[in-house]
Design an enzyme around this catalytic site. Structure first.
Site, PDB file in Angstrom:
ATOM      1  N   HIS A   1     113.819   6.925  -1.820  1.00 28.33           N
ATOM      2  CA  HIS A   1     112.748   6.032  -1.809  1.00 28.33           C
ATOM      3  C   HIS A   1     112.987   4.964  -0.978  1.00 28.33           C
ATOM      4  O   HIS A   1     112.463   3.845  -1.006  1.00 28.33           O
ATOM      5  CB  HIS A   1     112.539   5.372  -3.379  1.00 28.33           C
ATOM      6  CG  HIS A   1     112.715   6.346  -4.165  1.00 28.33           C
ATOM      7  ND1 HIS A   1     111.685   7.057  -4.866  1.00 28.33           N
ATOM      8  CD2 HIS A   1     113.801   6.881  -4.919  1.00 28.33           C
ATOM      9  CE1 HIS A   1     111.772   7.876  -5.807  1.00 28.33           C
ATOM     10  NE2 HIS A   1     113.350   7.930  -5.998  1.00 28.33           N
TER      11      HIS A   1
ATOM     12  N   GLU B   1     107.274   6.234  18.935  1.00 29.96           N
ATOM     13  CA  GLU B   1     106.014   6.567  18.426  1.00 29.96           C
ATOM     14  C   GLU B   1     105.103   7.496  18.678  1.00 29.96           C
ATOM     15  O   GLU B   1     104.214   8.205  18.017  1.00 29.96           O
ATOM     16  CB  GLU B   1     105.454   4.901  18.691  1.00 29.96           C
ATOM     17  CG  GLU B   1     106.225   3.921  18.007  1.00 29.96           C
ATOM     18  CD  GLU B   1     105.706   2.440  18.404  1.00 29.96           C
ATOM     19  OE1 GLU B   1     104.545   2.256  18.533  1.00 29.96           O
ATOM     20  OE2 GLU B   1     106.531   1.855  19.075  1.00 29.96           O
TER      21      GLU B   1
ATOM     22  N   LYS C   1     109.734  -8.438  24.049  1.00 27.94           N
ATOM     23  CA  LYS C   1     109.634  -7.216  23.292  1.00 27.94           C
ATOM     24  C   LYS C   1     110.279  -6.089  24.172  1.00 27.94           C
ATOM     25  O   LYS C   1     110.085  -5.876  25.279  1.00 27.94           O
ATOM     26  CB  LYS C   1     108.040  -6.846  23.219  1.00 27.94           C
ATOM     27  CG  LYS C   1     107.455  -7.864  22.363  1.00 27.94           C
ATOM     28  CD  LYS C   1     107.417  -7.494  20.840  1.00 27.94           C
ATOM     29  CE  LYS C   1     106.604  -6.484  20.577  1.00 27.94           C
ATOM     30  NZ  LYS C   1     106.649  -5.979  19.123  1.00 27.94           N
TER      31      LYS C   1
ATOM     32  N   SER D   1     106.090  -5.547  26.412  1.00 28.29           N
ATOM     33  CA  SER D   1     104.749  -5.712  26.361  1.00 28.29           C
ATOM     34  C   SER D   1     104.180  -6.628  27.299  1.00 28.29           C
ATOM     35  O   SER D   1     104.997  -7.340  28.162  1.00 28.29           O
ATOM     36  CB  SER D   1     105.063  -6.785  25.047  1.00 28.29           C
ATOM     37  OG  SER D   1     103.717  -7.555  24.889  1.00 28.29           O
TER      38      SER D   1
END
Ligand code: ARG
Length: 463
Positions: free
Chosen positions: A156, A290, A283, A277
């Site tokens: 979980h 992804e 960043k 970024s």
């Protein structure tokens, strides 16, 4: 004029010609188309259906066309040719005349296209199997390199029990080993020859289907000509194998993304597997992980698309089947790139054992072992579970961990507790105690690692 224009009085409309064409997709099949045509032409001569001279001219002409396609000396156009089969045959006839025009004797594009597609599928699945092995090797290397590292295992997404990092990493190696099996099954499904089924019913010429089957390296000819030209199950098998593997990669990448957040800090991805970024100078984004996670959606979409195309399709060939190749090629290309990217990402990431260990210390990961301690002393496990639940509550209230409780605190809940309870609270001991086959104890993980490596060696021999 199209090769089939005999019964037509009007020329093609430019739009419908382009709409109906598959050349932009199936031009990738040029090598398979040449191989299929060479095998067919040679067999026609061996059976006395065309002359040996014509077959030689066909073989030579096709080899020259293949070389010209590869060098860029010849290029095809959808306004001239609907698909790669028409394009190559027209070019051949333009070069060698009547011999070229005899090549299509006893053959249809219906058996031709699916012969080419099966050859292509076999080859591409082989590439995918090799890329699958490379990723599994990267996982094994990571497992060996970080063998002693402990991290929290989750259920979980909550801290559950401590596990060894190699145990966690090898879980993905097992998923990928199953994917290899699915790919091997897809390759086997593709390994049968439709050539000689002709349009749908076989042909009046004395074709030797077994000869073309052998020449093209297929396992056997497909026994039913209707099935031969209309079966695309092998592509479903291929895209399904790709889909499942993409899902596995999406799970791996999700964890890499999570692990590289400031909240986790378990790993740092190499600069070459991250991006910056355009506005936020600080960043470092896990874009490639992804992207792999995202691409899994496209590949599953390819599977759905072909399933829907095949649904309710009557026998035998229907033009709907032309829609089969784009998604299958996309699924294979996507998975191959994802395997490569994931392997590089795993091989170059930096692991932070102290961050993993620090998290493993939080969340009462010893609780199950404390309950087992009581159960092993005779308390029924359900009651032991409740006792430890009280201890956890006590820790919650005090804002401390199980390790911070005194023996008196333990004894207040059960007098079965003795000083040796301390041995159940140590993470290394908790991990080392899980010695069941497939468990997380170092000795068990070593056995597992050996099995993964043996599987890798066996699979390498199957390429
Ligand atoms: N381009 C077609 C395909 O990919 C080849 C077969 C066409 N056959 C036909 N009878 N129209 O399926």
């Amino acid at each position: 004029m199209a090769l089939w224009s005999g019964r037509f009085t009007e020329g093609a409309d430019a739009f419908t010609q382009q709409f109906g064409a598959s050349l932009p997709v199936d031009e990738k099949l040029y090598a398979q188309d040449v191989a299929g045509s060479v095998a067919h032409g040679q067999m026609l001569a061996a059976q006395g259906i065309i002359s040996v001279e014509d077959a030689a001219a066909i073989t030579e002409g096709l080899a020259a066309i293949k070389a010209d396609i590869e060098s860029g000396a010849v290029a095809f156009d959808v306004q001239q040719s609907e698909d790669i089969h028409m394009a190559i045959e027209s070019e051949l006839t333009a070069r060698i005349g009547d011999a070229g025009a005899r090549l299509h004797t006893g053959r249809s594009r219906n058996d031709q296209v699916v012969t080419d597609t099966r050859l292509y599928a076999k080859e591409r699945v082989g590439d995918l199997m090799a890329a699958n092995l490379a990723l599994r090797e990267a996982l094994v290397e990571a497992a060996e390199k970080h063998f002693d590292v402990i991290l929290p295992g989750y259920t979980h997404l909550q801290h559950a029990q401590p596990v060894l990092l190699p145990h966690h990493v090898l879980a993905y190696a097992w998923m990928l080993a199953r994917d290899f099996e699915r790919l091997a099954a897809a390759r086997k499904a593709a390994d049968a020859s439709p050539l000689g089924a002709a349009a749908l019913a076989g042909t009046t010429y004395p074709l030797d289907r077994f000869a073309t089957t052998a020449a093209l390296g297929f396992a056997h000819p497909i026994p039913n000509s209707l099935d031969a030209v209309s079966d695309r199950d092998f592509l479903l098998d291929l895209i399904y194998a790709c889909s499942v593997s993409c899902l596995h990669l999406s799970r791996l990448c999700e964890e890499l993304i999570l692990w590289s957040t400031s909240e986790f800090g378990f790993i740092t991805l190499a600069d070459s597997y991250a991006t910056g970024s355009s506005i936020m100078p600080q960043k470092k984004n896990p874009d490639f992980a992804e992207l792999i996670r995202g691409k899994s959606g496209r590949v599953v979409g390819d599977l759905m698309a072909l399933m829907m195309t095949l649904k309710s399709l009557p026998l035998a060939y229907n033009k709907d089947l032309q829609e089969d190749k784009e998604g299958a090629m996309d699924a294979a290309d996507t998975l191959e790139d994802c395997y490569r990217c994931a392997a590089g990402m795993v091989a170059t990431m930096t692991v932070h054992p102290e961050a993993m260990m620090a998290q493993a210390q939080k969340g009462y990961l010893a609780a199950t072992d404390v309950a087992d301690y009581l159960a092993k002393k005779g308390m029924p496990f359900r009651r032991a579970h409740e006792v430890v639940g009280h201890l956890v509550l006590l820790c919650d209230q005090r804002g401390c961990d199980l390790e911070d409780l005194t023996l008196e605190d333990f004894k207040a809940e059960s007098d079965l507790f003795e000083a040796d309870i301390a041995g159940c609270l140590n993470l290394e001991a908790i991990v080392a105690a899980r010695t069941t086959y497939g468990g997380t104890a170092p000795d068990a993980v070593r056995v597992q690692l050996e099995e993964v490596k043996q599987g890798l060696a066996a699979d390498r021999a199957r390429l």
